[in-house]
Each structure stands twice: as structure tokens, then as C-alpha cells.
Scaffold this motif. Structure first.
Motif, PDB file in Angstrom:
ATOM      1  N   UNK A 163     -51.320 -18.022  65.481  1.00  0.00           N
ATOM      2  CA  UNK A 163     -52.118 -19.005  64.738  1.00  0.00           C
ATOM      3  C   UNK A 163     -52.671 -20.093  65.638  1.00  0.00           C
ATOM      4  N   UNK A 164     -52.635 -19.863  66.938  1.00  0.00           N
ATOM      5  CA  UNK A 164     -53.152 -20.838  67.914  1.00  0.00           C
ATOM      6  C   UNK A 164     -52.606 -22.235  67.631  1.00  0.00           C
ATOM      7  N   UNK A 165     -51.314 -22.329  67.707  1.00  0.00           N
ATOM      8  CA  UNK A 165     -50.631 -23.557  67.309  1.00  0.00           C
ATOM      9  C   UNK A 165     -50.728 -24.674  68.338  1.00  0.00           C
ATOM     10  N   UNK A 166     -50.052 -25.752  68.032  1.00  0.00           N
ATOM     11  CA  UNK A 166     -50.031 -26.909  68.928  1.00  0.00           C
ATOM     12  C   UNK A 166     -48.658 -27.561  68.871  1.00  0.00           C
ATOM     13  N   UNK A 167     -48.301 -28.178  69.985  1.00  0.00           N
ATOM     14  CA  UNK A 167     -46.959 -28.748  70.136  1.00  0.00           C
ATOM     15  C   UNK A 167     -47.084 -30.206  70.586  1.00  0.00           C
ATOM     16  N   UNK A 168     -46.245 -31.060  70.015  1.00  0.00           N
ATOM     17  CA  UNK A 168     -46.149 -32.437  70.506  1.00  0.00           C
ATOM     18  C   UNK A 168     -44.687 -32.749  70.806  1.00  0.00           C
ATOM     19  N   UNK A 169     -44.424 -33.130  72.030  1.00  0.00           N
ATOM     20  CA  UNK A 169     -43.084 -33.573  72.406  1.00  0.00           C
ATOM     21  C   UNK A 169     -43.073 -35.101  72.378  1.00  0.00           C
ATOM     22  N   UNK A 170     -41.937 -35.678  72.042  1.00  0.00           N
ATOM     23  CA  UNK A 170     -41.859 -37.148  71.977  1.00  0.00           C
ATOM     24  C   UNK A 170     -41.015 -37.649  73.135  1.00  0.00           C
ATOM     25  N   UNK A 191     -38.309 -36.179  82.390  1.00  0.00           N
ATOM     26  CA  UNK A 191     -38.317 -34.713  82.459  1.00  0.00           C
ATOM     27  C   UNK A 191     -39.203 -34.118  81.354  1.00  0.00           C
ATOM     28  N   UNK A 192     -39.264 -34.809  80.209  1.00  0.00           N
ATOM     29  CA  UNK A 192     -40.115 -34.304  79.128  1.00  0.00           C
ATOM     30  C   UNK A 192     -41.591 -34.302  79.508  1.00  0.00           C
ATOM     31  N   UNK A 193     -41.983 -35.272  80.339  1.00  0.00           N
ATOM     32  CA  UNK A 193     -43.384 -35.276  80.799  1.00  0.00           C
ATOM     33  C   UNK A 193     -43.655 -34.030  81.635  1.00  0.00           C
ATOM     34  N   UNK A 194     -42.711 -33.707  82.508  1.00  0.00           N
ATOM     35  CA  UNK A 194     -42.861 -32.500  83.335  1.00  0.00           C
ATOM     36  C   UNK A 194     -42.840 -31.250  82.464  1.00  0.00           C
ATOM     37  N   UNK A 195     -41.983 -31.264  81.465  1.00  0.00           N
ATOM     38  CA  UNK A 195     -41.923 -30.111  80.563  1.00  0.00           C
ATOM     39  C   UNK A 195     -43.265 -29.942  79.834  1.00  0.00           C
ATOM     40  N   UNK A 196     -43.829 -31.064  79.404  1.00  0.00           N
ATOM     41  CA  UNK A 196     -45.123 -31.009  78.700  1.00  0.00           C
ATOM     42  C   UNK A 196     -46.194 -30.400  79.595  1.00  0.00           C
ATOM     43  N   UNK A 197     -46.264 -30.887  80.832  1.00  0.00           N
ATOM     44  CA  UNK A 197     -47.307 -30.378  81.742  1.00  0.00           C
ATOM     45  C   UNK A 197     -47.100 -28.896  82.035  1.00  0.00           C
ATOM     46  N   UNK A 198     -45.852 -28.529  82.248  1.00  0.00           N
ATOM     47  CA  UNK A 198     -45.557 -27.134  82.582  1.00  0.00           C
ATOM     48  C   UNK A 198     -45.883 -26.207  81.412  1.00  0.00           C
ATOM     49  N   UNK A 199     -45.451 -26.615  80.211  1.00  0.00           N
ATOM     50  CA  UNK A 199     -45.723 -25.772  79.042  1.00  0.00           C
ATOM     51  C   UNK A 199     -47.217 -25.729  78.729  1.00  0.00           C
ATOM     52  N   UNK A 211     -48.805 -31.383  74.055  1.00  0.00           N
ATOM     53  CA  UNK A 211     -49.049 -32.776  74.405  1.00  0.00           C
ATOM     54  C   UNK A 211     -47.777 -33.579  74.240  1.00  0.00           C
ATOM     55  N   UNK A 212     -47.840 -34.790  74.745  1.00  0.00           N
ATOM     56  CA  UNK A 212     -46.661 -35.643  74.703  1.00  0.00           C
ATOM     57  C   UNK A 212     -47.019 -36.998  74.106  1.00  0.00           C
ATOM     58  N   UNK A 213     -46.172 -37.460  73.213  1.00  0.00           N
ATOM     59  CA  UNK A 213     -46.338 -38.791  72.638  1.00  0.00           C
ATOM     60  C   UNK A 213     -45.368 -39.717  73.375  1.00  0.00           C
ATOM     61  N   UNK A 214     -45.857 -40.888  73.765  1.00  0.00           N
ATOM     62  CA  UNK A 214     -45.014 -41.812  74.536  1.00  0.00           C
ATOM     63  C   UNK A 214     -44.926 -43.136  73.781  1.00  0.00           C
ATOM     64  N   UNK A 215     -43.980 -43.238  72.851  1.00  0.00           N
ATOM     65  CA  UNK A 215     -43.862 -44.504  72.109  1.00  0.00           C
ATOM     66  C   UNK A 215     -43.420 -45.650  73.008  1.00  0.00           C
TER      67      UNK A 215
END
Ligand code: NAP
Length: 283
Positions: A163-170, A191-199, A211-215
Motif C-alpha cells: 500500500x506504499x505506506x509511510x513511517x514516522x519515528x519519534x 540513534x533513531x535519527x540514524x535509523x530513520x536515514x538508514x530505513x 521520517x522522524x519527528x523531533x519534539x
């Protein structure tokens, strides 16, 4: 409409775990920008995750909320369902493989597929120095904050790619501006930033965006150490916010624009936008 919505309550119950579900009949924006999409949001029975789940559902998505404690799941699901939103809840400790499997199975069984994953669950069981942290605490923080989003996504991937999904890590502002007293938590959020870029690189060929959300600092239970009497906020947090040009603190119920992004507007738009390949990716 969800198959389960059409079937009513019965279809939502899972033999392994009690679900908190009331089928909504009114108030859902079926023509919203996320109409007929399915979103799984971890750590979503309070705070930022709850606000994101609510916003995604207000935009028309069917949302599966989850967290560790049944009573929190029940309370949060009931609240959103009272608002007429299409929400189901299930217990899922993201660090437990069997809970992740059950979350995936539940979303698939009752929603028929998965478009979006938002990984909001995060822990910081220790406020202290990195080198003073026990191996057990290291494992707990890295397991929940870093490994679990990747492991959950690997379980969801076969369904999301259809379904051509999308992911957001916080992640957290602590990824860019580590705070002395947060130790291993800073490490995990970086590490989550690196995970976001790698994925993002790995999944671009499948048309799945990551993508990554950075509160910044949002007034929730998680950050209460910063807000109470004698809290760290004035001395430690506010200087950090001004360094990263976020000159105010946030409340997840606030209507301010930046904070709306944290409530889920930004996440909703991000999930809906067209896929863009990260730099350096060629097909
Ligand atoms: P919060 O209000 O305390 O909510 C945390 C949510 O996660 C709750 O629903 C909790 O419910 C659930 N949860 C905790 N551990 C879990 C686990 N192992 N598995 C599944 N669910 C779990 O926290 P928040 O402030 O919204 O924080 C959410 C995320 O934002 C975290 O990743 C945090 O690092 C990040 N963040 C927060 C701030 C801030 O200032 N608040 C700033 C930057 C980043 P149960 O207790 O029922 O599990």
C-alpha cells in the motif's frame, strides 16, 4: 469502511487480549485526507502519541492505538471513540515480540492492511550519567527506543509495501542537543535519527517513506521531571530550547502552529505526501 466496522463489535475481539473498541457511527471525516487509510501508533494512550492518534483519526484514518497497560488502552480508546473516531486499542509493550506480533495481527485482521506506522513509545527509566548506567538499563532503553521500531516495521513491511505506506519515528530534541542528566536516552534518540536515514534509504525503492519527528519539550507525564516544583525546566531545558530556536515549551493540547505539528498535523501531512527519494538514491 473497515470490515470490522461493518461487522460490529464481535470481529474486534482477540483471544489473547481484550480490546477496547466501540464502533463509531458518527463524526468521522470519511472524506478526510487520510480516509480509508489505516494507521498503527505505538505508545499512544497518552501524551504525544495520543494526540497524534487523535489527529490521524480526525483526518479520516482508522487508527490502532496501543500501550503497555490495559486500563490506559481502555481509557484512551473510549475517549476517542466518544469523539466519533474510528479507533481500536490493544495492549502492546513494544519491547515484547509477542505483543508486537499481536498488534500486527490485530491491525491486519480487523483493518485489512496497514498504511502508516508511527512509533511514539519511548522510555527513560534513568535520569543519570551514561557511564553510571547498568547494562540492564542500557538494554531496556535501546530495546524500547531503538530496536522495537525497526523490529515492528520489519513485521509490518510485507503489508505496508503493498500500500506504499509511510513511517514516522519519534525522536527528541535531545538527539541534537543532549542533556547531561539524560545519559543513555540522548544516545537512543540520536540513534533513531540514524535509523530513520538508514530505513529511508532501504525502503525508498519500495515507495515507503520514513521520517522522524523531533519534539522539543512537551508538557506530558514523560517530561514531568522538567515541570514540577524544583524541576529542571528553568535551568536546563529552556537554555536548550533557545539554542535550537524553539523559544517556547509546548503542551500537547495547545493550538499553536508548531505544537499542532506535534499533535499530528505534521505527521498527517507527512504520511500523505508524495514519496521522494532521499538524496543519493537511484533506481
Ligand atoms: P507520555 O505522555 O508519558 O506517554 C507515553 C506513552 O507511551 C503512554 O501511552 C505509555 O502508556 C506508552 N508506553 C510507555 N512505554 C511503552 C512501551 N514500552 N511500549 C508501548 N507503549 C509504551 O510520553 P510523551 O511525552 O508523549 O512521549 C512520547 C514520545 O515522545 C517518547 O518517545 C519520548 O521520548 C518523545 N519525546 C517526548 C518529549 C516531551 O517533552 N514530552 C520530548 C521529546 C521527545 P503505558 O504506560 O500504558 O505503556
Amino acid at each position: 469502511m473497515l470490515p470490522a466496522v461493518a461487522r460490529g463489535h464481535r470481529g474486534w475481539f482477540h483471544p489473547c487480549a481484550r480490546l477496547s473498541v466501540r464502533m463509531s457511527s458518527t463524526g468521522i471525516d470519511r472524506k478526510g485526507i487520510l480516509a480509508e487509510r489505516v494507521a498503527v501508533v505505538t505508545g499512544s494512550t497518552s501524551g504525544i502519541g495520543f494526540a497524534i492518534a487523535r489527529r490521524l483519526a480526525q483526518d479520516g484514518a482508522h487508527v490502532v492505538i496501543s500501550s503497555r497497560k490495559q486500563q490506559n488502552v481502555d481509557r484512551a480508546a473510549a475517549q476517542l471513540q466518544r469523539e466519533g473516531l474510528s479507533v481500536a486499542g490493544i495492549v502492546c509493550h513494544v519491547g515484547k515480540a509477542e505483543d508486537r506480533e499481536r498488534l500486527v495481527a490485530t491491525a491486519l485482521e480487523h483493518c485489512g492492511g496497514i498504511d502508516f506506522l508511527v512509533c511514539c513509545a519511548g522510555v527513560n527509566p534513568l535520569v543519570g550519567s551514561t557511564l553510571g548506567t547498568s547494562e540492564q538499563i542500557w538494554d531496556k532503553i535501546l530495546n524500547v527506543n531503538v530496536k522495537s521500531p525497526a523490529l515492528l516495521l520489519s513485521q509490518l513491511l510485507p503489508y505496508m509495501e503493498k500500500r506504499k505506506g509511510a513511517v514516522t519515528l519519534v525522536s527528541s530534541v535531545a538527539a541534537y542537543f543532549p542533556r547531561m542528566e539524560l545519559g543513555v536516552y540522548n544516545v537512543s534518540k540520536t540513534a533513531l535519527l540514524a535509523l530513520t536515514r538508514t530505513l529511508a534509504l532501504e525502503l525508498a525503492p519500495k515507495d515507503i517513506r520514513v521520517n522522524c519527528l523531533v519534539p522539543g519539550v512537551i508538557k506530558t507525564d514523560f517530561s514531568k521531571v522538567d515541570w514540577g516544583a524544583g524541576g529542571l525546566c528553568r535551568n536546563r531545558v529552556l537554555p536548550v530550547l533557545s539554542r535550537c530556536q524553539l523559544h517556547h515549551r509546548g503542551e500537547h493540547r495547545s493550538g499553536r502552529l508548531l505544537l499542532s505539528a506535534l499533535r499530528g498535523v505534521g505527521v498527517a501531512v507527512q504520511l500523505r505526501s508524495q514519496a521522494q527519494e532521499p538524496e543519493g538514491v537511484s533506481r
